[in-house]
Design a protein around this motif. Structure first.
Motif, PDB file in Angstrom:
ATOM      1  N   GLN A   8       0.842  -1.188   0.000  1.00  0.00           N
ATOM      2  CA  GLN A   8       0.000   0.000   0.000  1.00  0.00           C
ATOM      3  C   GLN A   8       0.882   1.244   0.000  1.00  0.00           C
ATOM      4  OE1 GLN A   8      -2.619   0.486   3.393  1.00  0.00           O
ATOM      5  NE2 GLN A   8      -4.156   1.428   2.077  1.00  0.00           N
ATOM      6  N   ILE A   9       0.642   2.142  -0.946  1.00  0.00           N
ATOM      7  CA  ILE A   9       1.414   3.385  -1.024  1.00  0.00           C
ATOM      8  C   ILE A   9       1.046   4.255   0.179  1.00  0.00           C
ATOM      9  CG2 ILE A   9       1.910   5.462  -2.374  1.00  0.00           C
ATOM     10  CD1 ILE A   9       2.884   2.865  -3.715  1.00  0.00           C
ATOM     11  N   VAL A  10       2.066   4.640   0.954  1.00  0.00           N
ATOM     12  CA  VAL A  10       1.815   5.422   2.168  1.00  0.00           C
ATOM     13  C   VAL A  10       2.367   6.844   2.085  1.00  0.00           C
ATOM     14  CG1 VAL A  10       1.605   3.403   3.675  1.00  0.00           C
ATOM     15  CG2 VAL A  10       3.855   4.451   3.319  1.00  0.00           C
ATOM     16  N   ALA A  11       3.309   7.092   1.175  1.00  0.00           N
ATOM     17  CA  ALA A  11       3.881   8.435   1.043  1.00  0.00           C
ATOM     18  C   ALA A  11       4.621   8.547  -0.278  1.00  0.00           C
ATOM     19  CB  ALA A  11       4.840   8.724   2.195  1.00  0.00           C
ATOM     20  N   LEU A  12       4.725   9.761  -0.763  1.00  0.00           N
ATOM     21  CA  LEU A  12       5.510  10.032  -1.958  1.00  0.00           C
ATOM     22  C   LEU A  12       6.928  10.382  -1.550  1.00  0.00           C
ATOM     23  CD1 LEU A  12       2.928  12.220  -3.885  1.00  0.00           C
ATOM     24  CD2 LEU A  12       3.398   9.780  -4.191  1.00  0.00           C
ATOM     25  N   HIS A  13       7.879  10.062  -2.392  1.00  0.00           N
ATOM     26  CA  HIS A  13       9.281  10.377  -2.131  1.00  0.00           C
ATOM     27  C   HIS A  13       9.468  11.878  -2.312  1.00  0.00           C
ATOM     28  CE1 HIS A  13      13.631  10.246  -2.277  1.00  0.00           C
ATOM     29  NE2 HIS A  13      13.575   8.951  -1.942  1.00  0.00           N
ATOM     30  N   ALA A  22       6.007   2.383   0.123  1.00  0.00           N
ATOM     31  CA  ALA A  22       4.903   1.434   0.243  1.00  0.00           C
ATOM     32  C   ALA A  22       5.076   0.614   1.511  1.00  0.00           C
ATOM     33  CB  ALA A  22       4.855   0.509  -0.966  1.00  0.00           C
ATOM     34  N   GLN A  23       3.970   0.320   2.143  1.00  0.00           N
ATOM     35  CA  GLN A  23       3.943  -0.570   3.303  1.00  0.00           C
ATOM     36  C   GLN A  23       3.742  -1.977   2.763  1.00  0.00           C
ATOM     37  OE1 GLN A  23       4.284   0.909   6.289  1.00  0.00           O
ATOM     38  NE2 GLN A  23       4.245  -0.944   7.486  1.00  0.00           N
ATOM     39  N   VAL A  24       4.729  -2.839   3.018  1.00  0.00           N
ATOM     40  CA  VAL A  24       4.699  -4.206   2.513  1.00  0.00           C
ATOM     41  C   VAL A  24       4.986  -5.149   3.680  1.00  0.00           C
ATOM     42  CG1 VAL A  24       5.702  -5.854   0.885  1.00  0.00           C
ATOM     43  CG2 VAL A  24       5.551  -3.432   0.255  1.00  0.00           C
ATOM     44  N   ILE A  45      -1.615   7.742  -2.919  1.00  0.00           N
ATOM     45  CA  ILE A  45      -1.508   7.489  -1.479  1.00  0.00           C
ATOM     46  C   ILE A  45      -2.757   6.745  -1.008  1.00  0.00           C
ATOM     47  CG2 ILE A  45      -1.346   8.528   0.816  1.00  0.00           C
ATOM     48  CD1 ILE A  45       0.390  10.700  -0.452  1.00  0.00           C
ATOM     49  N   GLY A  46      -2.527   5.613  -0.360  1.00  0.00           N
ATOM     50  CA  GLY A  46      -3.610   4.751   0.100  1.00  0.00           C
ATOM     51  C   GLY A  46      -3.954   3.639  -0.879  1.00  0.00           C
TER      52      GLY A  46
END
Length: 92
Positions: A8-13, A22-24, A45-46
């Motif tokens: 899940q994408i949690v933040a942009l670089h 991403a949270q993996v 995001i999300g």
């Protein structure tokens, strides 16, 4: 074995526009989002994405992502390579 894993994408670089975090499986990993980012990166995001070798290849809905993760966790018990992939095992 080639396998992709949902994250899940949690933040942009902050410094690399084609990258995000991403949270993996409980770990935060940097991934390249060039293939799924489009014009509105913020909208990622999300979102759930399928990740392979550091690249987000496609978007997934949450149900598909959870089902895939459950299948991978079930495989982890019988396949050492999957445990390594999920970051839970040690190389033999």
């Amino acid at each position: 074995m080639c396998i992709g894993i949902p994250g899940q994408i949690v933040a942009l670089h902050d410094q690399q526009p084609d990258h995000a975090w991403a949270q993996v499986c409980g770990m935060r990993r940097e991934v390249n989002i060039a293939l799924v980012g489009g014009e509105n990166r913020q909208a990622l995001i999300g979102c759930w994405v399928l990740i392979h070798v550091g690249f987000a290849l496609s978007k997934l809905d949450e149900q598909e992502a959870q089902e895939t993760l459950a299948a991978l966790h079930a495989m982890e018990e019988v396949e050492a390579d999957v445990a390594l992939f999920l970051g839970r095992g040690e190389a033999r």
